[in-house]
Design a protein around this motif. Structure first.
Motif, PDB file in Angstrom:
ATOM      1  N   SER A 443      -9.799  42.550 -40.035  1.00 48.83           N
ATOM      2  CA  SER A 443      -9.986  43.123 -41.369  1.00 48.83           C
ATOM      3  C   SER A 443      -9.395  44.519 -41.492  1.00 48.83           C
ATOM      4  O   SER A 443      -8.784  44.862 -42.517  1.00 48.83           O
ATOM      5  CB  SER A 443     -11.474  43.148 -41.739  1.00 48.83           C
ATOM      6  N   GLY A 444      -9.554  45.347 -40.447  1.00 42.72           N
ATOM      7  CA  GLY A 444      -8.986  46.692 -40.499  1.00 42.72           C
ATOM      8  C   GLY A 444      -7.470  46.683 -40.622  1.00 42.72           C
ATOM      9  O   GLY A 444      -6.906  47.306 -41.533  1.00 42.72           O
ATOM     10  N   PRO A 445      -6.752  45.987 -39.719  1.00 41.98           N
ATOM     11  CA  PRO A 445      -5.291  45.905 -39.861  1.00 41.98           C
ATOM     12  C   PRO A 445      -4.845  45.283 -41.185  1.00 41.98           C
ATOM     13  O   PRO A 445      -3.870  45.738 -41.780  1.00 41.98           O
ATOM     14  CB  PRO A 445      -4.881  45.027 -38.675  1.00 41.98           C
ATOM     15  N   SER A 446      -5.544  44.247 -41.659  1.00 36.01           N
ATOM     16  CA  SER A 446      -5.166  43.620 -42.936  1.00 36.01           C
ATOM     17  C   SER A 446      -5.271  44.608 -44.085  1.00 36.01           C
ATOM     18  O   SER A 446      -4.350  44.742 -44.896  1.00 36.01           O
ATOM     19  CB  SER A 446      -6.069  42.410 -43.220  1.00 36.01           C
ATOM     20  N   LEU A 447      -6.408  45.319 -44.157  1.00 41.93           N
ATOM     21  CA  LEU A 447      -6.593  46.297 -45.223  1.00 41.93           C
ATOM     22  C   LEU A 447      -5.547  47.397 -45.119  1.00 41.93           C
ATOM     23  O   LEU A 447      -5.016  47.860 -46.138  1.00 41.93           O
ATOM     24  CB  LEU A 447      -7.996  46.892 -45.147  1.00 41.93           C
ATOM     25  N   GLY A 448      -5.232  47.819 -43.895  1.00 43.29           N
ATOM     26  CA  GLY A 448      -4.229  48.861 -43.706  1.00 43.29           C
ATOM     27  C   GLY A 448      -2.863  48.437 -44.212  1.00 43.29           C
ATOM     28  O   GLY A 448      -2.168  49.214 -44.887  1.00 43.29           O
ATOM     29  N   ILE A 449      -2.444  47.200 -43.922  1.00 44.97           N
ATOM     30  CA  ILE A 449      -1.129  46.720 -44.354  1.00 44.97           C
ATOM     31  C   ILE A 449      -1.058  46.627 -45.873  1.00 44.97           C
ATOM     32  O   ILE A 449      -0.099  47.100 -46.505  1.00 44.97           O
ATOM     33  CB  ILE A 449      -0.829  45.351 -43.716  1.00 44.97           C
ATOM     34  N   SER A 451      -2.951  48.147 -48.085  1.00 48.97           N
ATOM     35  CA  SER A 451      -3.091  49.469 -48.705  1.00 48.97           C
ATOM     36  C   SER A 451      -1.805  50.273 -48.596  1.00 48.97           C
ATOM     37  O   SER A 451      -1.436  50.998 -49.530  1.00 48.97           O
ATOM     38  CB  SER A 451      -4.249  50.234 -48.044  1.00 48.97           C
ATOM     39  N   MET A 452      -1.093  50.140 -47.487  1.00 51.12           N
ATOM     40  CA  MET A 452       0.211  50.798 -47.374  1.00 51.12           C
ATOM     41  C   MET A 452       1.166  50.249 -48.429  1.00 51.12           C
ATOM     42  O   MET A 452       1.922  50.999 -49.046  1.00 51.12           O
ATOM     43  CB  MET A 452       0.802  50.587 -45.973  1.00 51.12           C
ATOM     44  N   GLY A 453       1.116  48.949 -48.645  1.00 44.57           N
ATOM     45  CA  GLY A 453       2.005  48.347 -49.619  1.00 44.57           C
ATOM     46  C   GLY A 453       1.716  48.783 -51.035  1.00 44.57           C
ATOM     47  O   GLY A 453       2.623  49.066 -51.826  1.00 44.57           O
ATOM     48  N   GLY A 463       7.567  49.682 -40.401  1.00 43.74           N
ATOM     49  CA  GLY A 463       6.334  50.438 -40.235  1.00 43.74           C
ATOM     50  C   GLY A 463       5.104  49.563 -40.399  1.00 43.74           C
ATOM     51  O   GLY A 463       4.137  49.682 -39.638  1.00 43.74           O
ATOM     52  N   ALA A 464       5.121  48.662 -41.395  1.00 39.01           N
ATOM     53  CA  ALA A 464       3.984  47.771 -41.624  1.00 39.01           C
ATOM     54  C   ALA A 464       3.774  46.840 -40.437  1.00 39.01           C
ATOM     55  O   ALA A 464       2.628  46.585 -40.031  1.00 39.01           O
ATOM     56  CB  ALA A 464       4.204  46.971 -42.903  1.00 39.01           C
ATOM     57  N   LEU A 465       4.852  46.316 -39.870  1.00 38.41           N
ATOM     58  CA  LEU A 465       4.737  45.387 -38.749  1.00 38.41           C
ATOM     59  C   LEU A 465       4.174  46.077 -37.507  1.00 38.41           C
ATOM     60  O   LEU A 465       3.203  45.600 -36.899  1.00 38.41           O
ATOM     61  CB  LEU A 465       6.113  44.787 -38.444  1.00 38.41           C
ATOM     62  N   ILE A 466       4.769  47.195 -37.129  1.00 39.30           N
ATOM     63  CA  ILE A 466       4.307  47.896 -35.925  1.00 39.30           C
ATOM     64  C   ILE A 466       2.894  48.447 -36.137  1.00 39.30           C
ATOM     65  O   ILE A 466       2.047  48.398 -35.233  1.00 39.30           O
ATOM     66  CB  ILE A 466       5.284  49.025 -35.563  1.00 39.30           C
ATOM     67  N   GLY A 467       2.616  48.958 -37.325  1.00 36.47           N
ATOM     68  CA  GLY A 467       1.274  49.451 -37.620  1.00 36.47           C
ATOM     69  C   GLY A 467       0.231  48.352 -37.553  1.00 36.47           C
ATOM     70  O   GLY A 467      -0.853  48.532 -36.978  1.00 36.47           O
ATOM     71  N   THR A 550      -3.749  51.454 -38.288  1.00 34.39           N
ATOM     72  CA  THR A 550      -2.629  50.707 -38.863  1.00 34.39           C
ATOM     73  C   THR A 550      -1.796  51.574 -39.793  1.00 34.39           C
ATOM     74  O   THR A 550      -0.554  51.612 -39.703  1.00 34.39           O
ATOM     75  CB  THR A 550      -3.159  49.481 -39.631  1.00 34.39           C
ATOM     76  N   MET A 551      -2.446  52.289 -40.703  1.00 36.25           N
ATOM     77  CA  MET A 551      -1.721  53.096 -41.676  1.00 36.25           C
ATOM     78  C   MET A 551      -1.045  54.299 -41.032  1.00 36.25           C
ATOM     79  O   MET A 551       0.068  54.682 -41.426  1.00 36.25           O
ATOM     80  CB  MET A 551      -2.674  53.526 -42.792  1.00 36.25           C
TER      81      MET A 551
END
Length: 617
Positions: A443-449, A451-453, A463-467, A550-551
Motif C-alpha cells: 500500500s505504501g509504494p502504491s500510494l507513493g507512485i 501520488s507522484m503521478g 523515477g517512479a519505477l525505482i522509487g 517511494t516518493m
C-alpha cells in the motif's frame, strides 16, 4: 447486575460445585435450527442475486461486467462501498482493539474525514474524467507500461495477502458459536461468494453488498442495544471502562515507536485509509460505475458517514464487552479461544435464548466478509484482463473469450484464497494490526507512485519505477519482521488491565500474557542492533513510511534524469496543479480517444479553463 451473575442465573440446573471453563464453553456453543436457517437464508439471498444478474438480467460485455455500464445509482453504490470497506476484520477486530487497548484507536476516524476531502479534490476527479476500467491504466498514461504492471502487481500481492484474512475472521466467529472447524465452513461460504461474483459481475456484487450492509448494521445494533440493557445501561458501560483506563484520549507522545498516539492515528490513519479509498481498485471501480463526477462525490460522502457510524458502533461494542466481562476476562480463562472471538462469545451470552438472533449476528459478520471478498475477486478480474492480458495484445478479445477469462480469474483466485487460510491461521496475531501491517508492504509504494503521478509533474517513469521497487523492498523487510516478531511472541504491546477475581467457573491457572510491560522485547532481540529493530515502528506509520521512501527515491531519480514536462497532458494531474502545467497540443502525448469525454476538443477547452465545471463537478 454483573455479567457473571446474569449467566449463572440462566443456568439453574448446574450443581453447586464450580463448573469448568470447558462446560461453560459447551453451553455457549448452541447454534440452533433457527440460527442455521437465518444464516443459510442470507447465503441463498446472495446466490439469488447472482443468478438474477448472471442469467436473467445478464451482463453483456466487459464494461457491463466490470463497471456496471457506468450508469449505476448512488445509494446502492454507497452502501456497497461501506460493505466492502467494513469487512469482518473491522466488525470483530475493532471491538477487540477497544477491549484490549482502549478507545484511542477510534480517533482514526479523524483521518478518514480528511481522506474524504483529499480524495474529492485530488484523486477522484483525475480517475473519473479518464473513464478508466482499471485504476492502473492511469499509470501507463502518466508513465509507461512497466509502471502500470508494477502497480497491478502490487495490487495483486495486496489482494492475495488480504483476502485470506477476510475469510478467516468470520470463520473464527462461526467456530466460537458452533464449534464447527473453520476449514469446513470457509470453503462452503466461499463457494457461494465465488458463484455470485463469477456469474453476476459488478452489478451482483453491488446489490449483494446492498443487502449485506443492512444485515451487518442491523445485527450490530441489535447486539449493542440488548447488551447495554443487560449490563445495566450506558452509564454502567462508561463507568466500568473509565475505571479500567479504557475510556481515554490518545497520547501526544512524539515517539514513532509508541503504538497509538494522536499523530499516528490521525496522520498515519489518514495515509493508510487514503491508499485504500483513493487509489485501490476495489474502491475506485465502484466510483467509476457512477455516471458523473458529482454523483461519485456524493457517494464518497455517504460512504464516509456510513463508515464512521459503523466504526463508532464497533468501538462501543468493545466497551460493552469489557463492561460485561470486567470481573472475569475470557481471554485469560481461555473461554474465548482467540482475541477476535470476544464479540461472538459476547453475542452467545446475551442472545442465545433468542432463536435465530445468534444466526443473524453470524450472518452479519459473514456479510461483511462476503462483500469484501466479492469486491476483491471482481476487482482482480478487471486487473488481470486489463493490465496483465489486454496490455500485451494488439487485437481485442471476442466478448466470449473476455467473459470466460474474467470468470476464470474469479474462480482461481477464490480457490487460492481459501487455501491460504491455513497460513493465516498460524499467524496468531490480532487481525486488525496484522492486516494493516501486511497491507503496508504494497500500500505504501502504491500510494507513493500514484501520488507522484498526480501531484508531481516533474517525476518521470524511471523515477517512479525505482522509487516503487525501493519502497516495496524496504516495507517488505519491515512489515514481515514485525509480523514475525508479534506472531512469535518476541514483541508485546501495552494492554489494559484485566482480572479473573469474579469468575464463577474453574479454569487452568496460567500467567496472563496480556500483562507484559509495553513493547517488551524478549532476550533474543537484545543482541540486535537498533537499525534492525525498525519493525518496532507503530504499524500506523507503515504506509506513511512506504509512501515517503517511494516518493523520495522517485523524486531524486527523476531530478537526476529529468525529462521535458511540456509533454505531459494536464488532465493526468490533480485539478489544482493543471493550471501550472501549460502545454501546446503538438507537445501533448494524447490520451486515447474516448478516455475523456468530448475527445481532443473538450480537452483543449478544459485546459483553457472554459470547461472547468465539468472537471470539478
Amino acid at each position: 447486575m454483573t455479567a457473571e451473575g446474569t449467566l449463572e442465573d440462566r443456568l439453574p440446573n448446574w450443581s453447586q460445585d464450580m463448573p469448568t471453563v470447558q462446560e461453560i464453553g459447551e453451553t455457549l456453543r448452541k447454534f440452533g435450527a433457527w440460527d442455521y436457517t437465518v444464516f443459510v437464508f442470507m447465503l441463498l439471498m446472495c446466490g439469488i442475486v447472482g443468478i438474477y444478474f448472471g442469467f436473467v438480467k445478464k451482463s453483456s460485455g466487459e464494461d457491463e461486467y466490470l463497471v456496471g455500464g457506468r450508469n449505476m445509482k448512488i445509494f446502492p453504490v454507497s452502501l456497497s462501498l461501506i460493505a466492502s470497506f467494513i469487512s469482518g476484520i473491522s466488525l470483530l477486530g475493532t471491538p477487540t482493539e477497544i477491549y484490549v487497548h482502549g478507545t484511542s484507536y477510534l480517533f482514526v476516524g479523524i483521518g478518514i474525514i480528511i481522506v474524504a476531502f483529499v480524495m474529492s479534490g485530488i484523486y477522484l476527479p483525475v480517475f473519473h474524467d479518464l473513464k478508466l476500467t482499471s485504476t492502473y491504466e492511469y499509470l501507463e498514461k502518466r508513465f509507461d507500461r512497466k509502471i502500470r504492471l508494477l502497480g497491478s502487481f502490487l495490487f495483486s500481492i495486496g489482494i492475495i495477502t488480504w483476502l485470506p484474512i477476510v475469510i478467516y475472521v468470520p470463520a473464527l466467529a462461526f467456530n466460537q458459536v458452533t464449534g464447527v472447524n473453520i476449514h469446513i465452513v470457509t470453503p462452503f461460504v466461499c463457494i457461494v461468494c465465488i458463484f455470485y461474483t463469477c456469474v453476476g459481475g459488478l452489478r451482483a456484487v453491488v446489490w449483494t453488498d446492498f443487502i449485506q450492509t443492512f444485515v451487518m448494521f442491523g445485527s450490530m445494533m441489535l447486539i449493542i442495544i440488548k447488551g447495554t440493557l443487560d449490563v445495566g445501561g450506558l452509564s454502567t458501560v462508561l463507568r466500568r471502562n473509565r475505571e479500567s483506563g479504557r475510556l481515554e484520549f490518545p497520547t501526544t507522545d512524539w515517539s514513532p515507536l509508541t503504538r497509538h498516539t494522536i499523530w499516528s492515528l490521525v496522520i498515519g490513519g489518514f495515509v493508510h485509509w487514503l491508499q485504500i479509498s483513493a487509489i485501490n481498485q476495489n474502491m475506485i471501480q465502484r466510483y467509476l460505475a457512477l455516471p458523473t463526477l458529482r454523483s461519485a462525490r456524493r457517494a464518497l460522502w455517504f460512504f464516509t458517514v456510513g463508515v464512521l457510524m459503523i466504526m463508532g458502533v464497533c468501538g462501543y461494542a468493545g466497551m460493552l464487552i469489557y463492561a460485561w466481562y470486567h470481573e472475569c476476562d475470557p481471554l485469560t480463562t481461555k473461554l474465548a479461544g482467540a482475541k477476535d472471538q470476544l464479540l461472538p462469545l459476547f453475542v452467545m451470552n446475551i442472545l442465545r435464548e433468542f432463536p435465530g438472533l445468534p444466526g443473524l449476528f453470524v450472518a452479519g459478520v459473514f456479510s461483511a466478509a462476503l462483500s469484501s471478498l466479492s469486491t476483491g475477486l471482481n476487482s482482480m478480474a478487471a486487473v488481470v484482463l486489463e493490465d496483465f492480458v489486454k496490455s500485451f495484445r494488439k487485437t481485442p478479445f471476442t466478448p466470449r473469450v473476455a467473459d470466460i477469462l474474467m470468470k476464470l480469474t474469479v474462480v482461481v483466485l477464490g480457490v487460492i484464497c481459501v487455501g491460504l487460510v491455513f497460513i493465516v491461521e498460524k499467524a496468531g496475531s490480532h487481525v486488525l494490526q496484522l492486516t494493516m501491517s501486511l497491507s503496508s508492504i504494497t500500500s505504501g509504494p502504491s500510494l507513493g507512485i500514484f501520488s507522484m503521478g498526480v501531484l508531481l509533474p516533474w517525476v518521470n517513469a524511471k523515477g517512479a519505477l525505482i522509487g516503487g521497487l525501493s519502497g516495496l523492498s524496504f516495507m517488505g523487510w519491515i512489515s514481515l519482521s514485525a509480523v514475525t516478531a508479534v506472531a512469535s511472541g518476541r514483541l508485546k504491546f501495552d494492554e489494559k488491565p484485566v482480572t479473573t477475581e469474579g469468575c464463577y467457573y474453574s479454569f487452568p491457572q496460567v500467567e496472563n500474557l496480556m500483562l507484559l510491560p509495553p513493547d517488551t522485547i524478549l532476550d533474543d532481540d537484545e543482541f540486535l542492533p537498533e537499525p534492525l529493530a525498525l519493525y518496532r515502528l507503530s504499524y500506523l506509520w507503515y504506509t506513511v513510511t512506504g509512501a515517503l521512501v517511494t516518493m523520495s527515491v522517485g523524486l531524486v531519480v527523476s531530478l537526476i534524469s529529468s525529462e521535458d514536462v511540456e509533454k505531459l497532458d494536464p488532465m493526468l494531474l490533480a485539478p489544482f496543479i493543471r493550471k501550472y502545467v501549460r502545454t501546446s497540443d503538438k507537445d501533448v502525448q494524447p490520451i486515447e480517444v474516448g478516455s475523456l469525454e468530448g475527445g481532443p476538443e473538450a480537452r483543449r477547452n478544459r485546459e483553457d479553463g472554459t470547461a472547468e465545471s465539468s472537471i470539478l463537478g
